[in-house]
Write a protein that holds these residues in place. Structure first.
Motif, PDB file in Angstrom:
ATOM      1  N   ALA A 203       0.813  -1.213   0.000  1.00 49.72           N
ATOM      2  CA  ALA A 203       0.000   0.000   0.000  1.00 49.72           C
ATOM      3  C   ALA A 203       0.849   1.265   0.000  1.00 49.72           C
ATOM      4  N   LEU A 204       1.827   1.317   0.875  1.00 51.83           N
ATOM      5  CA  LEU A 204       2.652   2.521   0.962  1.00 51.83           C
ATOM      6  C   LEU A 204       3.456   2.732  -0.318  1.00 51.83           C
ATOM      7  N   LYS A 205       3.898   1.651  -0.923  1.00 48.98           N
ATOM      8  CA  LYS A 205       4.652   1.745  -2.168  1.00 48.98           C
ATOM      9  C   LYS A 205       3.807   2.331  -3.281  1.00 48.98           C
ATOM     10  N   VAL A 206       2.538   1.917  -3.350  1.00 47.27           N
ATOM     11  CA  VAL A 206       1.645   2.422  -4.395  1.00 47.27           C
ATOM     12  C   VAL A 206       1.474   3.925  -4.276  1.00 47.27           C
ATOM     13  N   VAL A 207       1.170   4.418  -3.074  1.00 51.17           N
ATOM     14  CA  VAL A 207       0.902   5.851  -2.939  1.00 51.17           C
ATOM     15  C   VAL A 207       2.177   6.678  -2.990  1.00 51.17           C
ATOM     16  N   SER A 208       3.298   6.092  -2.602  1.00 49.14           N
ATOM     17  CA  SER A 208       4.549   6.853  -2.623  1.00 49.14           C
ATOM     18  C   SER A 208       5.010   7.148  -4.040  1.00 49.14           C
ATOM     19  N   SER A 209       4.569   6.333  -4.978  1.00 56.24           N
ATOM     20  CA  SER A 209       4.968   6.536  -6.375  1.00 56.24           C
ATOM     21  C   SER A 209       3.997   7.444  -7.126  1.00 56.24           C
ATOM     22  N   SER A 210       3.068   8.065  -6.389  1.00 56.80           N
ATOM     23  CA  SER A 210       2.100   8.985  -6.988  1.00 56.80           C
ATOM     24  C   SER A 210       2.208  10.335  -6.287  1.00 56.80           C
ATOM     25  N   ASP A 211       1.320  11.256  -6.661  1.00 54.88           N
ATOM     26  CA  ASP A 211       1.269  12.544  -5.959  1.00 54.88           C
ATOM     27  C   ASP A 211      -0.072  12.735  -5.254  1.00 54.88           C
ATOM     28  N   VAL A 212      -0.781  11.626  -5.034  1.00 55.04           N
ATOM     29  CA  VAL A 212      -2.102  11.678  -4.418  1.00 55.04           C
ATOM     30  C   VAL A 212      -1.999  12.071  -2.940  1.00 55.04           C
ATOM     31  N   HIS A 213      -3.030  12.754  -2.441  1.00 53.11           N
ATOM     32  CA  HIS A 213      -3.132  12.996  -1.012  1.00 53.11           C
ATOM     33  C   HIS A 213      -3.508  11.690  -0.315  1.00 53.11           C
ATOM     34  N   ILE A 214      -3.066  11.522   0.927  1.00 54.22           N
ATOM     35  CA  ILE A 214      -3.422  10.336   1.686  1.00 54.22           C
ATOM     36  C   ILE A 214      -3.932  10.737   3.061  1.00 54.22           C
ATOM     37  N   CYS A 215      -4.847   9.934   3.595  1.00 58.08           N
ATOM     38  CA  CYS A 215      -5.315  10.134   4.960  1.00 58.08           C
ATOM     39  C   CYS A 215      -4.920   8.926   5.784  1.00 58.08           C
ATOM     40  N   ILE A 216      -4.146   9.180   6.837  1.00 62.49           N
ATOM     41  CA  ILE A 216      -3.754   8.107   7.742  1.00 62.49           C
ATOM     42  C   ILE A 216      -4.592   8.226   9.013  1.00 62.49           C
ATOM     43  N   MET A 217      -5.102   7.099   9.456  1.00 63.33           N
ATOM     44  CA  MET A 217      -6.008   7.086  10.593  1.00 63.33           C
ATOM     45  C   MET A 217      -5.447   6.237  11.724  1.00 63.33           C
ATOM     46  N   HIS A 218      -5.709   6.666  12.952  1.00 64.42           N
ATOM     47  CA  HIS A 218      -5.298   5.851  14.096  1.00 64.42           C
ATOM     48  C   HIS A 218      -6.348   4.785  14.386  1.00 64.42           C
ATOM     49  N   MET A 219      -5.885   3.569  14.576  1.00 61.64           N
ATOM     50  CA  MET A 219      -6.768   2.481  14.982  1.00 61.64           C
ATOM     51  C   MET A 219      -5.990   1.564  15.915  1.00 61.64           C
ATOM     52  N   GLN A 220      -6.614   1.206  17.013  1.00 57.20           N
ATOM     53  CA  GLN A 220      -6.016   0.208  17.902  1.00 57.20           C
ATOM     54  C   GLN A 220      -6.616  -1.148  17.550  1.00 57.20           C
ATOM     55  N   GLY A 221      -5.770  -2.072  17.071  1.00 56.73           N
ATOM     56  CA  GLY A 221      -6.259  -3.386  16.675  1.00 56.73           C
ATOM     57  C   GLY A 221      -6.705  -3.436  15.229  1.00 56.73           C
ATOM     58  N   GLU A 222      -7.581  -4.371  14.904  1.00 54.91           N
ATOM     59  CA  GLU A 222      -8.117  -4.573  13.566  1.00 54.91           C
ATOM     60  C   GLU A 222      -9.618  -4.297  13.571  1.00 54.91           C
ATOM     61  N   PRO A 223     -10.166  -3.867  12.427  1.00 52.83           N
ATOM     62  CA  PRO A 223     -11.580  -3.483  12.403  1.00 52.83           C
ATOM     63  C   PRO A 223     -12.537  -4.515  12.996  1.00 52.83           C
ATOM     64  N   ARG A 224     -12.288  -5.787  12.734  1.00 53.32           N
ATOM     65  CA  ARG A 224     -13.256  -6.801  13.155  1.00 53.32           C
ATOM     66  C   ARG A 224     -13.185  -7.129  14.638  1.00 53.32           C
ATOM     67  N   THR A 225     -12.101  -6.716  15.312  1.00 54.09           N
ATOM     68  CA  THR A 225     -11.950  -7.020  16.746  1.00 54.09           C
ATOM     69  C   THR A 225     -11.623  -5.795  17.582  1.00 54.09           C
ATOM     70  N   MET A 226     -11.566  -4.627  16.974  1.00 53.85           N
ATOM     71  CA  MET A 226     -11.015  -3.432  17.630  1.00 53.85           C
ATOM     72  C   MET A 226     -11.802  -2.978  18.853  1.00 53.85           C
ATOM     73  N   GLN A 227     -13.078  -3.323  18.928  1.00 53.75           N
ATOM     74  CA  GLN A 227     -13.894  -2.820  20.036  1.00 53.75           C
ATOM     75  C   GLN A 227     -14.027  -3.811  21.190  1.00 53.75           C
ATOM     76  N   GLN A 228     -13.261  -4.882  21.151  1.00 57.52           N
ATOM     77  CA  GLN A 228     -13.417  -5.906  22.190  1.00 57.52           C
ATOM     78  C   GLN A 228     -12.909  -5.437  23.551  1.00 57.52           C
ATOM     79  N   ASN A 229     -11.766  -4.763  23.580  1.00 51.09           N
ATOM     80  CA  ASN A 229     -11.254  -4.279  24.869  1.00 51.09           C
ATOM     81  C   ASN A 229     -10.187  -3.200  24.673  1.00 51.09           C
ATOM     82  N   PRO A 230     -10.549  -2.070  24.055  1.00 55.43           N
ATOM     83  CA  PRO A 230      -9.536  -1.023  23.829  1.00 55.43           C
ATOM     84  C   PRO A 230      -9.074  -0.395  25.131  1.00 55.43           C
TER      85      PRO A 230
END
Length: 270
Positions: A122-149
């Motif tokens: 993923a990082l390689k793809v966007v680094s070779s372009s001039d597109v804007h990127i949004c990086i988001m903070h997440m603890q864990g993975e989407p499917r389990t992130m709310q189990q015990n943050p």
């Protein structure tokens, strides 16, 4: 300078309309899975004042089913073309390098990745372009992130994680002026964590990147108001307005018209 870069220089917040072409997104899953309804949604959000259309083809709600690369491409590529034809600034909500690559061929303006470009390639793809990127903070993975943050200090830890990821992006050749940050409300965070982040939202100015806030119809709104998803519109607009008054540059919302009206009111008063 890109169209998005120019808009980010103006003082007023930008409204980003959400288009989920998925059957299982938490708020509007199944509403825009066919091309006709999705195209109508794009056009209605633009007419209502959305300046960015954020197109997603895979739900990131807890417990959501993963989709294949081809499924995601089939869902998002036609909508990218539709949004571009309607002269919108287009964001693609994806974590897959293959989807990013195909989206870039259609000249999207922003890649919005809840995993902060940590998936293979993923990082390689966007680094070779001039597109804007949004990086988001997440603890864990989407499917389990709310189990015990858990955090010792959620604001400090989120800020430090974002600063570290920005540095890693810069090491790969992505200039900081292409990076947008998102604290990740609801992604591995309790209601208390979300409220602490919102209370101290202005402190994210120290990172010196445009701030995207997405709380529209999320569980945190439902918990505060004791409302089901369909009844969270007003609370979402109020939360977006609070975010705008405390440093948010992009508001990611379902209720575009109402949020645009709220922004016009506070802009008039300021």
């Amino acid at each position: 300078m890109s169209k998005l870069a120019k808009l980010l220089q103006r003082p007023e917040p930008l409204v980003m309309g959400i288009l989920n072409t998925t059957p299982d997104s938490f708020s509007d899953g199944g509403q825009f899975v066919d091309k006709a309804s999705a195209e109508a949604r794009v056009k209605s959000m633009i007419e209502a004042g959305a300046e960015i259309i954020d197109i997603g083809g895979e739900s990131t709600r807890p417990g959501a089913t993963e989709v294949s690369v081809q499924q995601e491409l089939d869902r998002v590529l036609p909508m990218i073309e539709c949004a571009k034809q309607n002269d919108a600034i287009v964001s693609v909500d994806t974590s897959k390098a293959e989807v990013m690559q195909e989206a870039l061929k259609l000249e999207v303006d922003l890649i919005n990745d809840v995993r902060s470009f940590t998936a293979p390639g993923a990082l390689k793809v966007v680094s070779s372009s001039d597109v804007h990127i949004c990086i988001m903070h997440m603890q864990g993975e989407p499917r389990t992130m709310q189990q015990n943050p858990q955090y010792d200090n959620v604001v400090t830890e989120v800020q430090e994680a974002l600063i570290k990821r920005i540095a890693e992006c810069e090491e790969k050749g992505i200039s900081k002026n292409r990076i947008i940050i998102d604290p990740g409300f609801g992604f591995g965070k309790t209601l208390e964590h979300n409220c602490q982040l919102m209370k101290q939202l202005e402190s994210f100015r120290i990172i010196d990147c445009p701030l995207l806030v997405g709380v529209s119809r999320k569980t945190m709104i439902g918990q505060i108001l004791d409302k089901d998803i369909a009844e969270r519109g007003l609370g979402s607009v109020v939360a977006a307005t609070y975010a705008a008054l405390n440093g948010a540059k992009i508001l990611r919302v379902h209720d575009v018209e109402e949020t645009v009206q709220a922004m016009r009111i506070i802009n008039a008063f300021q």
